[in-house]
Design an enzyme around this catalytic site. Structure first.
Site, PDB file in Angstrom:
ATOM      1  N   CYS A 173      22.137  -5.695 -20.729  1.00  0.00           N
ATOM      2  CA  CYS A 173      23.336  -5.065 -21.302  1.00  0.00           C
ATOM      3  C   CYS A 173      23.243  -4.903 -22.821  1.00  0.00           C
ATOM      4  CB  CYS A 173      24.574  -5.884 -20.952  1.00  0.00           C
ATOM      5  SG  CYS A 173      24.621  -6.481 -19.256  1.00  0.00           S
ATOM      6  N   HIS A 176      31.413   0.182 -19.088  1.00  0.00           N
ATOM      7  CA  HIS A 176      30.184  -0.553 -19.382  1.00  0.00           C
ATOM      8  C   HIS A 176      28.969   0.098 -18.714  1.00  0.00           C
ATOM      9  CE1 HIS A 176      27.381  -3.613 -20.280  1.00  0.00           C
ATOM     10  NE2 HIS A 176      27.614  -4.454 -19.282  1.00  0.00           N
TER      11      HIS A 176
END
Length: 402
Positions: free
Chosen positions: A85, A333
């Protein structure tokens, strides 16, 4: 070592876009970035760094050149960055390093991900590869499960009620409702979050970010190159750190040591402390992650992070607004794009282009991007050239909102 500047930043909308490809999403982000910079000749771009996890297994090899070639940057060296991420946060760091070293004067850094065209089972697999595969993913632990363990430990250790997690969701949805590029651009209440279906106790659906399609990018320039652009934001400090990939391997469940190490490095490089910041974009993949970030980044002492959200300190009109974009929770996200998307929000706030969520004349902000449950972290401090003299690195730790 040369100063570096953001001279443009842009992103696609975040959401579910079955009609789009990873290339078309990146093109949207690239074109928005070029437009924000007032136009850029492709021949002037010296280097590119692109972050992606490759969810669904698409274009695992040469995914960087696949998107830069598509937008017309043929012949420009492109490196793919994969740090879960934190991929595009690290891509920006690589761009800064390339410019500071003198190897490049203008560098594109960004990322992309397409996450909504895979089954939930396949998506869980791809998310799981960012954890400790032998003992977490292969034993059936999901990322929601990992962060639920962190939430449970934090709540028990510090006597925090789950309602504080819900207030994080309420705040970020309120901000995301003001962001036309947010995936979940609607408001919610504490009651909505508390009564939502459980995902992994104590986390409910409203405590978890969505899976997203999207792309984001920035242009990083040397001081000399930046003079030819109308807007420029100084990259005042960069810090990064790594840690054990598995949560069970680390010394604490109630903090992310890599975030603290990265923040200390960024503060030291910029000569600032938490009290010098006007806003922050932090990695809130789950609501507990935002509370931990308050403490890891020095906004609050250990165990005191919940107070910031409970008292409105991190609201849009608070002493230190956090996740003005809506954060991962509301904005979305798309793994490879998230860190660059945070920098896009910093650019918008510091250039006065954040629309309804625009803060009152911010001068300095921070972005915080985490890989996995804390195996990697990267922090950037951005500032306008008219930013006030800082109090100094380390100043203001734990004092925000007091």
């Amino acid at each position: 070592m040369r100063d570096t500047y953001l001279v443009g930043a842009g992103q696609s909308d975040y959401g579910a876009f079955p009609e789009e490809s990873y290339r078309s999403l990146f093109r949207t982000a690239y074109e928005a970035t070029v437009e924000s910079a007032g136009g850029v000749d492709a021949d002037d771009v010296d280097e590119a760094y692109v972050g992606t996890l490759g969810v669904g297994g698409r274009q695992l090899g040469l995914s960087g050149p696949a998107v830069t070639e598509h937008v017309g940057l043929r012949g420009v060296p492109c490196t793919r960055v994969e740090n879960a991420c934190a991929a595009s946060g690290y891509a920006i760091r690589q761009a800064v390093m390339a410019v500071r070293s003198g190897m490049a004067d203008l560098v594109l850094a960004g990322g992309f991900e397409v996450m909504t065209d895979s089954s939930s089972e396949a998506t869980k697999y791809w998310l799981g590869v960012s954890g400790e595969t032998a003992w977490e993913r292969m034993s059936g632990t999901t990322f929601a499960g990992v962060y639920a363990q962190m939430a449970d430990a934090y709540m028990r250790e510090y006597g925090v009620e789950r309602e504080s997690l819900s207030r994080v969701a309420v705040k970020n949805h309120a901000n995301g409702a003001k962001n036309p590029q947010a995936q979940l651009g609607f408001t919610c209440t504490v009651e909505d979050a508390e009564s939502a279906p459980a995902v992994s106790d104590p986390l409910t659906l409203y405590h978890c970010c969505p899976t997203s399609d999207g792309a984001a990018a920035v242009l990083v320039a040397s001081e000399d190159a930046a003079r030819s652009f109308d807007e420029r934001i100084r990259v005042a400090g960069v810090g990064a750190a790594s840690d054990r990939v598995g949560l069970f391997q680390r010394d604490t469940y109630t903090g992310v040591p890599a975030s603290t190490d990265a923040a200390d490095a960024a503060y030291g490089a910029a000569g600032v402390g938490p009290a010098d910041l006007d806003f922050a974009e932090v990695h809130d993949c789950f609501a507990i992650a935002e509370l931990l970030a308050y403490e890891d980044l020095g906004f609050a002492e250990r165990g005191d992070g919940a107070r910031l959200v409970d008292e409105g300190v991190t609201d849009l009109d608070g002493a230190l607004p956090v996740n003005t974009s809506g954060g991962l929770k509301s904005k979305g996200h798309p793994i490879g794009a998230t860190g660059a998307g945070q920098a896009v929000e910093a650019w918008k706030q510091l250039t006065g282009d954040a629309g309804e969520r625009q803060l009152d004349d911010p001068k300095r902000g921070l972005t915080h991007n985490v890989g996995g449950s804390g195996g990697a972290a990267v922090v950037h401090v951005f500032e306008r050239e008219d930013a006030p003299e800082p109090r100094g690195a380390g100043a203001g730790r734990g004092e925000v909102g007091r």
